[in-house]
Design an enzyme around this catalytic site. Structure first.
Site: not given
Ligand SMILES: Cc1cc2nc3c(=O)[nH]c(=O)nc-3n(C[C@H](O)[C@H](O)[C@H](O)COP(=O)(O)OP(=O)(O)OC[C@H]3O[C@@H](n4cnc5c(N)ncnc54)[C@H](O)[C@@H]3O)c2cc1C
Length: 390
Positions: A296, A384
């Site tokens: 999710k 799901y």
């Molecule tokens: C190792 C891992 C495996 C995962 N596997 C799954 C999975 O199998 N299935 C699933 O549903 N979810 C999974 N997740 C969760 C899913 O990937 C996240 O929920 C999703 O990436 C959320 O997106 P987001 O854009 O909110 O955050 P993120 O993808 O984390 O993006 C945040 C961005 O902000 C940047 N950033 C951070 N700090 C700073 C700052 N100070 N200044 C500027 N930029 C910054 C980061 O580099 C990143 O590019 C996983 C997460 C991780 C960490």
């Protein structure tokens, strides 16, 4: 620098928000700490709810997903060395698309840059400031110099380890957190998937998951100890354990191949409330984390920014602050529904260190119920594939 919406983070949340705002005629600048190549290769989630896939299509960034994504109509639960299919589409009328998060990120980066959008990679020392007033700004370092981005609102899309959440005074936020007594060891293997659908396996030795990223790449996970050192998991041990946990009595075989990547991910539930503080809006993992068992995380991030783009469009176009005022509470209803579903899936399938025989019998009864009752299977299925309204 000046823009309408300052976005911190170029993950799925930040990039999609920037793209949706552009479709509404609203300007944004995205500040990302990492380099483009790094974020385009970062392997994470890969299961898109139908609503997520449809949104990407509608937003004009679904062309490659349509060609390369794999549409699934069910998942498999395995326990007692037997297989039980949950026919998601028969039960809900909806399907899933398997398409790697890094591919979604690539598509969005290309779309933003082709449209002349501004993404600043490798920025440093990002600090959202003055978010309580109506002239917020983000200070940061870029190309060796100190910069300021002035904007109307700041969208904190910088993930769980970002800085935006800390810009909210501790007294103004409530944090809800739960750490699970296990982690996931994830591997990406160069071998054709051994099953057409995702397999969730609960075994005496712990949980295992068989998923896929393409017809040539299999994604596999094993439940391990929290903070498990990777050195304890040479490739042979990983395959041995996967074979034992995923094995069935009906002759199913797991194909093995070179392991291209491996890593350990902590299992955690986390929610910060509210998701808005003044002119700072926290979206995606910056505001909430769910254990990955329900697939999710990325879908929730997408749901947050879809609503945020709509709320900002209403505000810019008509001056109506209603949707923006309601945004945090609207998102949190979905966040808690998903939090509950993800925790339910997780505890049903994993073996916790302190579980006694009573707990194991209960866990088995839950699995048997989902496998044997259409009503129970339908409940799993509708969560799901993703609920439209929560
Ligand atoms: C190792 C891992 C495996 C995962 N596997 C799954 C999975 O199998 N299935 C699933 O549903 N979810 C999974 N997740 C969760 C899913 O990937 C996240 O929920 C999703 O990436 C959320 O997106 P987001 O854009 O909110 O955050 P993120 O993808 O984390 O993006 C945040 C961005 O902000 C940047 N950033 C951070 N700090 C700073 C700052 N100070 N200044 C500027 N930029 C910054 C980061 O580099 C990143 O590019 C996983 C997460 C991780 C960490």
């Amino acid at each position: 620098m000046r823009t309408q919406v300052g976005i911190v983070g170029a993950g799925p949340a930040g990039l999609l928000l920037s793209h949706l705002l552009w479709l509404e005629g609203i300007e944004s600048v995205v500040l990302e700490a990492r380099g483009r190549e790094y974020i385009e290769q970062r392997v994470r989630a890969g299961v898109l709810e139908q609503g997520t896939a449809e949104l990407l299509e509608r937003a004009g960034v679904g062309e490659r997903m349509r060609r390369q994504g794999m549409v699934h109509h069910g998942i498999e639960l395995r326990f007692g060395r037997r297989r039980h299919r949950v026919p998601l589409t028969d039960l809900t009328g909806k399907s899933l698309t398997i398409y790697g998060q890094q591919e979604v990120v690539k598509d969005l980066i290309r779309a933003r840059l082709d449209a002349g959008g501004q993404i600043l990679f490798e920025v440093d020392d990002v600090r959202p400031e003055a978010v309580e007033g109506d002239r917020p700004l983000v200070r940061f370092r870029y190309g060796g110099g100190e910069q300021e981005l002035h904007c109307d609102v700041v969208a904190g899309c910088d993930g769980f380890h970002g800085v935006c959440r800390d810009a909210v005074p501790a007294a103004a936020r409530s944090v809800y957190q739960h750490d699970y007594p296990y982690a996931w060891l994830g591997v990406l293997a160069q071998v054709a998937p051994s099953s057409d659908e995702i397999v969730y396996a609960s075994s005496e030795r712990g949980f295992a998951l068989h998923s896929m990223r393409s017809p040539q790449l299999t994604r596999l996970y094993l439940q391990v100890e929290p903070d498990e050192p990777l050195e304890r998991w040479p490739d042979e041990r990983i395959w041995e354990e996967l074979q034992a946990r995923l094995g069935t009595d009906d002759g199913w075989t797991l194909g093995e191949g070179p392991i291209l990547e491996k890593g350990v991910t902590a299992m955690r539930s986390f929610v910060v409330e509210p998701m808005r503080f003044g002119r700072l809006l926290l979206a995606g993992d910056a505001a909430h984390i769910v254990p990955p068992t329900g697939a999710k995380g990325m879908n929730l991030a997408v749901a947050d920014v879809r609503l945020l783009a709509e709320a900002l469009a209403a505000w810019y176009k008509t001056g109506d602050t209603g949707p923006l005022d309601a945004w945090s509470a609207t998102c949190l209803r979905r966040v808690w529904r998903v939090q509950d579903f993800s925790t339910w899936m997780t505890t049903m399938l994993h073996r916790a260190p302190g579980d006694d025989d009573f707990q194991r019998k209960l866990q088995r009864a839950r699995l048997e119920y989902v496998a044997g009752s259409e009503a129970a299977a339908r409940s799993l299925a509708e969560n799901y594939v993703g609920l439209e309204r929560v």
